[in-house]
Design a protein around this motif. Structure first.
Motif, PDB file in Angstrom:
ATOM      1  N   THR A 148      12.220  26.078   8.115  1.00 43.37           N
ATOM      2  CA  THR A 148      11.953  26.692   6.809  1.00 43.37           C
ATOM      3  C   THR A 148      11.921  25.626   5.725  1.00 43.37           C
ATOM      4  O   THR A 148      11.034  25.621   4.874  1.00 43.37           O
ATOM      5  CB  THR A 148      13.012  27.763   6.488  1.00 43.37           C
ATOM      6  OG1 THR A 148      12.979  28.770   7.517  1.00 43.37           O
ATOM      7  CG2 THR A 148      12.756  28.412   5.145  1.00 43.37           C
ATOM      8  N   ARG A 149      12.891  24.711   5.776  1.00 44.35           N
ATOM      9  CA  ARG A 149      12.893  23.613   4.799  1.00 44.35           C
ATOM     10  C   ARG A 149      11.613  22.785   4.916  1.00 44.35           C
ATOM     11  O   ARG A 149      11.024  22.402   3.909  1.00 44.35           O
ATOM     12  CB  ARG A 149      14.126  22.717   4.975  1.00 44.35           C
ATOM     13  CG  ARG A 149      15.405  23.336   4.445  1.00 44.35           C
ATOM     14  CD  ARG A 149      16.540  22.332   4.368  1.00 44.35           C
ATOM     15  NE  ARG A 149      16.755  21.564   5.576  1.00 44.35           N
ATOM     16  CZ  ARG A 149      17.513  21.947   6.603  1.00 44.35           C
ATOM     17  NH1 ARG A 149      18.130  23.119   6.573  1.00 44.35           N
ATOM     18  NH2 ARG A 149      17.674  21.161   7.648  1.00 44.35           N
ATOM     19  N   ALA A 151      16.611  33.054   0.276  1.00 47.10           N
ATOM     20  CA  ALA A 151      17.089  32.519   1.559  1.00 47.10           C
ATOM     21  C   ALA A 151      18.542  32.078   1.501  1.00 47.10           C
ATOM     22  O   ALA A 151      19.096  31.670   2.500  1.00 47.10           O
ATOM     23  CB  ALA A 151      16.216  31.347   1.990  1.00 47.10           C
ATOM     24  N   SER A 162      20.207  25.443   0.046  1.00 50.74           N
ATOM     25  CA  SER A 162      19.908  26.643   0.832  1.00 50.74           C
ATOM     26  C   SER A 162      20.607  26.572   2.178  1.00 50.74           C
ATOM     27  O   SER A 162      21.009  25.507   2.629  1.00 50.74           O
ATOM     28  CB  SER A 162      18.397  26.779   1.043  1.00 50.74           C
ATOM     29  OG  SER A 162      17.925  25.710   1.835  1.00 50.74           O
ATOM     30  N   ASN A 163      20.710  27.706   2.787  1.00 52.73           N
ATOM     31  CA  ASN A 163      21.335  27.789   4.098  1.00 52.73           C
ATOM     32  C   ASN A 163      20.293  28.305   5.091  1.00 52.73           C
ATOM     33  O   ASN A 163      20.431  29.384   5.647  1.00 52.73           O
ATOM     34  CB  ASN A 163      22.557  28.720   4.029  1.00 52.73           C
ATOM     35  CG  ASN A 163      23.376  28.659   5.292  1.00 52.73           C
ATOM     36  OD1 ASN A 163      23.280  27.718   6.066  1.00 52.73           O
ATOM     37  ND2 ASN A 163      24.188  29.682   5.516  1.00 52.73           N
ATOM     38  N   VAL A 164      19.244  27.519   5.257  1.00 52.09           N
ATOM     39  CA  VAL A 164      18.155  27.925   6.155  1.00 52.09           C
ATOM     40  C   VAL A 164      17.940  26.855   7.214  1.00 52.09           C
ATOM     41  O   VAL A 164      18.427  25.729   7.099  1.00 52.09           O
ATOM     42  CB  VAL A 164      16.838  28.161   5.376  1.00 52.09           C
ATOM     43  CG1 VAL A 164      16.996  29.291   4.373  1.00 52.09           C
ATOM     44  CG2 VAL A 164      16.363  26.900   4.699  1.00 52.09           C
ATOM     45  N   ASP A 165      17.175  27.204   8.218  1.00 50.43           N
ATOM     46  CA  ASP A 165      16.904  26.280   9.307  1.00 50.43           C
ATOM     47  C   ASP A 165      15.945  25.168   8.848  1.00 50.43           C
ATOM     48  O   ASP A 165      15.276  25.272   7.826  1.00 50.43           O
ATOM     49  CB  ASP A 165      16.322  27.037  10.499  1.00 50.43           C
ATOM     50  CG  ASP A 165      15.058  27.770  10.129  1.00 50.43           C
ATOM     51  OD1 ASP A 165      13.970  27.172  10.291  1.00 50.43           O
ATOM     52  OD2 ASP A 165      15.151  28.933   9.660  1.00 50.43           O
TER      53      ASP A 165
END
Length: 190
Positions: A146-147, A189, A140-143
């Protein structure tokens, strides 16, 4: 001083201890029971472990380590995210629940785990979480926040799923639903 057994002997002792603790509970299992099940004398067993709690902690952490290895391997499979997450949860949480729920002494064993295996168990959990973090970062490419929320759901939800002491099949179904839910969130996401 307690000597370190070779891996093969350690495996035999762990398997015998897990079987005996499962059948008898922690309190009713003796060093003699474990030694007999491992095919060795009680004095020989004391060459490897200082007491029943030492064996229990070592065997429990070995069981967790094996489950963590299997769970982390699931994340590496070439499969959809939902299937990999489900495999991860099934190999760690589902398989352990199946093992624990098969014993009439599960509550007693869990109490013994807290007393004799906490440090080792926490190290396994940290390794498991680091592997899940790396997987989520790659998928994923989330902050990071969020992870971390996804990891918290994957870590804490299975505990709640056990509150009503479900059957193994019901518990595994709940884990699958969690995996699909997390995968759907990861998918949105990306």
């Amino acid at each position: 001083m307690v000597t370190q057994p070779d891996d093969a002997k350690r495996f035999v002792i762990h398997a015998a201890a897990i079987s005996e603790f499962s059948a008898r509970g922690f309190n009713r299992t003796s060093m003699s029971n474990i030694a007999e099940a491992a095919g060795m004398s009680r004095p020989a067993l004391y060459q490897y472990f200082k007491n029943k709690g030492d064996i229990f902690g070592s065997a429990f952490v070995a069981l967790l380590d094996g489950s963590a290895d299997a769970a982390l391997a699931e994340l590496e499979r070439d499969a959809p995210i939902a299937d990999r997450l489900d495999g991860f949860l099934q190999r760690f949480e589902g398989d352990l629940w199946e093992t624990m729920s098969a014993s009439p002494h599960a509550d007693e064993i869990m109490s013994a785990k807290t007393e004799h295996a906490t440090v080792g168990a926490l190290a396994v959990i940290a390794r498991l979480q680091a592997g899940l973090e790396a997987f989520l970062e790659a998928e994923s490419n989330v902050d990071a926040a969020t992870r971390e929320s996804w990891i918290e759901l994957a870590r804490l939800s299975p505990r709640g799923f056990k509150l009503d002491e479900p059957t193994v099949d019901v518990y595994r179904g709940r884990l699958t639903a969690l995996a699909r839910s997390l995968a759907a969130d990861i998918g949105t996401a990306r």
